[in-house]
Design a protein around this motif. Structure first.
Motif, PDB file in Angstrom:
ATOM      1  N   ALA A   1       0.809  -1.226   0.000  1.00 34.00           N
ATOM      2  CA  ALA A   1       0.000   0.000   0.000  1.00 34.00           C
ATOM      3  C   ALA A   1       0.840   1.272   0.000  1.00 34.00           C
ATOM      4  N   HIS A   2       2.143   1.118  -0.218  1.00 34.26           N
ATOM      5  CA  HIS A   2       2.965   2.339  -0.319  1.00 34.26           C
ATOM      6  C   HIS A   2       4.265   2.009  -1.058  1.00 34.26           C
ATOM      7  N   ALA A   3       4.256   2.269  -2.350  1.00 32.59           N
ATOM      8  CA  ALA A   3       5.447   2.022  -3.163  1.00 32.59           C
ATOM      9  C   ALA A   3       5.776   3.293  -3.954  1.00 32.59           C
ATOM     10  N   HIS A   4       6.952   3.291  -4.556  1.00 35.32           N
ATOM     11  CA  HIS A   4       7.363   4.395  -5.450  1.00 35.32           C
ATOM     12  C   HIS A   4       7.953   3.774  -6.710  1.00 35.32           C
ATOM     13  N   LEU A   5       7.085   3.203  -7.541  1.00 37.40           N
ATOM     14  CA  LEU A   5       7.563   2.506  -8.737  1.00 37.40           C
ATOM     15  C   LEU A   5       8.236   3.443  -9.733  1.00 37.40           C
TER      16      LEU A   5
ATOM     17  N   ILE B   1      -1.107  11.263   2.590  1.00 38.79           N
ATOM     18  CA  ILE B   1      -0.093  12.291   2.865  1.00 38.79           C
ATOM     19  C   ILE B   1       1.134  11.678   3.530  1.00 38.79           C
ATOM     20  N   HIS B   2       2.312  11.884   2.920  1.00 39.46           N
ATOM     21  CA  HIS B   2       3.574  11.522   3.578  1.00 39.46           C
ATOM     22  C   HIS B   2       3.801  12.487   4.736  1.00 39.46           C
ATOM     23  N   LEU B   3       4.035  11.958   5.932  1.00 41.44           N
ATOM     24  CA  LEU B   3       4.310  12.845   7.061  1.00 41.44           C
ATOM     25  C   LEU B   3       5.531  12.330   7.830  1.00 41.44           C
TER      26      LEU B   3
ATOM     27  N   SER C   1       0.849   8.499   5.698  1.00 41.75           N
ATOM     28  CA  SER C   1       1.948   7.548   5.523  1.00 41.75           C
ATOM     29  C   SER C   1       3.130   7.932   6.401  1.00 41.75           C
ATOM     30  N   HIS C   2       3.710   6.950   7.045  1.00 47.24           N
ATOM     31  CA  HIS C   2       4.880   7.065   7.927  1.00 47.24           C
ATOM     32  C   HIS C   2       4.491   7.558   9.321  1.00 47.24           C
ATOM     33  N   ALA C   3       3.955   8.781   9.420  1.00 51.62           N
ATOM     34  CA  ALA C   3       3.521   9.306  10.727  1.00 51.62           C
ATOM     35  C   ALA C   3       4.576   9.068  11.794  1.00 51.62           C
TER      36      ALA C   3
ATOM     37  N   SER D   1       6.188  -1.121   0.903  1.00 49.25           N
ATOM     38  CA  SER D   1       7.652  -1.216   0.808  1.00 49.25           C
ATOM     39  C   SER D   1       8.338   0.128   0.919  1.00 49.25           C
ATOM     40  N   ASP D   2       7.614   1.218   0.606  1.00 49.91           N
ATOM     41  CA  ASP D   2       8.223   2.520   0.359  1.00 49.91           C
ATOM     42  C   ASP D   2       9.182   2.347  -0.823  1.00 49.91           C
ATOM     43  N   GLY D   3      10.131   3.253  -0.993  1.00 48.34           N
ATOM     44  CA  GLY D   3      11.014   3.157  -2.154  1.00 48.34           C
ATOM     45  C   GLY D   3      11.894   1.921  -2.094  1.00 48.34           C
TER      46      GLY D   3
HETATM   47 ZN   LIG Z   1       6.973   7.156   0.347  1.00 47.88          ZN
END
Ligand SMILES: [Zn+2]
Length: 415
Positions: free
Chosen positions: A62-66, A215-217, A247-249, A300-302
């Protein structure tokens, strides 16, 4: 001709079941104790005895940067940055110098994710005045090429800020018109120094396109907690409960327990979801969030990009990391994490037909494991991945032949 597959003795929720998949859909799940002839199975059906192996719905990243990855390129030495701002500037200079197209890299990484059992991906895509909508155009192509193999949801992500990079608000608007699904955001205080200005654009676009928000936080400390409170407020006022993810928080993972308590209560009230990949020292309190009714998802994030040299396409190692950083040691908690990287993610991303139930798509993962907890504790990736009742890629050669989807058909080179 109807394509019929029977998976015998699949371990689902601790019990042995026979799973019937007809023309890509799950049409029956019956106790393994039932008589074998309890159902009309055509002679042409393919049958596989799983001998008690665990079967789960696909993983959800639910959080990637393809759009950022160097995947499939020769190794790129990592250039560290001390702050988020430094990382942004460093990535911009790498991108400005890049000459190779991004599409093969993004496609290769997404395909490796599918092979590792990922069925749903939410990918943030940089939208700024350097890359414009180039990343959006690339990822829309990836989505088209991999349709039927993975549900790819796209987020317009202001990686260089919104107020800090004039022109981004208009580009994000254009991105939403170009097929992007979700409105992104990034550290309204830390990057833009203008929380209200940033959130005006994000919530304004979400309202205009009836789109969810993610939102990335990264902002920590009192500033980060205050931003979360402001996002809660905006979410409630705009009636967007259930459609906002933070996201992240990191602020939730680094502040004191007392400071976090009222923020968790407010998140629950606002129906906001928290995405975490389990970073050391900054993982939000997963069990407390879950107990309060705040959905938690993961990704996964990046992977191997300007932000991080780390990462693999599989979600099982992320599940392990999340459980370990959350100090989880019992099966119930491991099973929660297994849901976080699967069905919780699919609910938030909003895909239809994801799950192990009659009427869902024949998308499932088979694990060489005797319990769900084992998958999380040992980072076990699936032995067999089915999409629409077909195997991708072929399973062990000792197993009988099954219907196969050829990934080479989408233009991805084999390993
Ligand atoms: Zn990210």
């Amino acid at each position: 001709m109807t394509e019929y597959l029977v998976l015998r003795n699949a371990r689902i929720d601790g019990a042995l079941r026979h799973v019937h998949i007809t023309d890509g859909m799950i049409t029956a799940i019956e106790p393994a104790s039932d008589l074998d002839d309890s159902r009309d199975v055509p002679a042409s059906a393919a049958t596989l005895d799983l001998a008690g192996r665990v079967v789960r719905p696909p993983f959800v990243n639910a959080h990637a940067h393809l759009d950022k990855t160097f995947w499939s390129m020769p190794w790129q030495p990592h250039l560290p940055g001390a702050t988020i701002r430094q990382c942004i500037d460093r990535e911009r200079s790498i991108r400005a110098a890049a000459t190779e197209p991004q599409l093969p890299r993004s496609l290769a990484l997404a395909t490796r994710m599918i092979e590792a059992g990922v069925g749903v991906i939410r990918s943030h895509i940089d939208v700024d005045t350097l890359v414009g909508l180039g990343g959006v155009e690339t990822l829309v192509q990836v989505r088209e090429k991999l349709a039927g193999l993975v549900d790819l949801q796209l987020v317009a992500f202001p990686q260089s800020g919104i107020r800090a990079d004039p022109g981004v608000a208009d580009l994000m608007d254009e991105a939403m018109r170009s097929g992007v699904d979700v409105v992104g955001g990034l550290d309204p205080h830390g990057i833009d120094g203008d929380v209200d200005g940033h959130l005006d654009v994000v919530f304004g676009l979400a309202e205009k396109y009836h789109a969810p928000i993610d939102i990335h936080l990264h902002d920590e400390g009192p500033d980060g907690l205050a931003e979360i409170a402001q996002i809660c407020e905006r979410t409630i006022v705009s009636g967007m409960q259930g459609n906002v993810t933070i996201s992240h928080a990191y602020a939730l993972g680094s502040a004191t327990s007392d400071a976090v308590a009222p923020v968790i209560a407010r998140l629950a009230e606002a129906g906001i979801c928290i995405m975490t990949d389990g970073p050391v020292g900054m993982t939000p309190p997963v069990l407390r969030l879950h107990a309060a009714g705040v959905p938690v998802i993961s990704g996964s994030d990046g992977i191997r990009d300007a932000w991080s040299p780390y990462g693999v396409p599989a979600m099982a190692p992320i599940a392990t990391q999340l459980a370990y950083q959350s100090r989880m040691y019992d099966d119930a908690d491991f099973e929660l994490v297994a849901d976080i990287v699967s069905i919780h993610g699919s609910r938030v991303v909003g895909v239809d037909g994801h799950g192990l139930e009659v009427g869902c798509r024949g998308d499932l993962n088979v694990f060489d494991a005797t319990a769900v907890a084992e998958i999380v504790a040992e980072s076990i990736s699936p032995t067999l991945v089915l999409r629409g009742g077909r195997v991708v890629p072929p399973g062990p050669s000792s197993w009988p032949p099954l219907p196969v989807t050829d990934l080479a058909a989408v233009g991805v080179a084999p390993h």
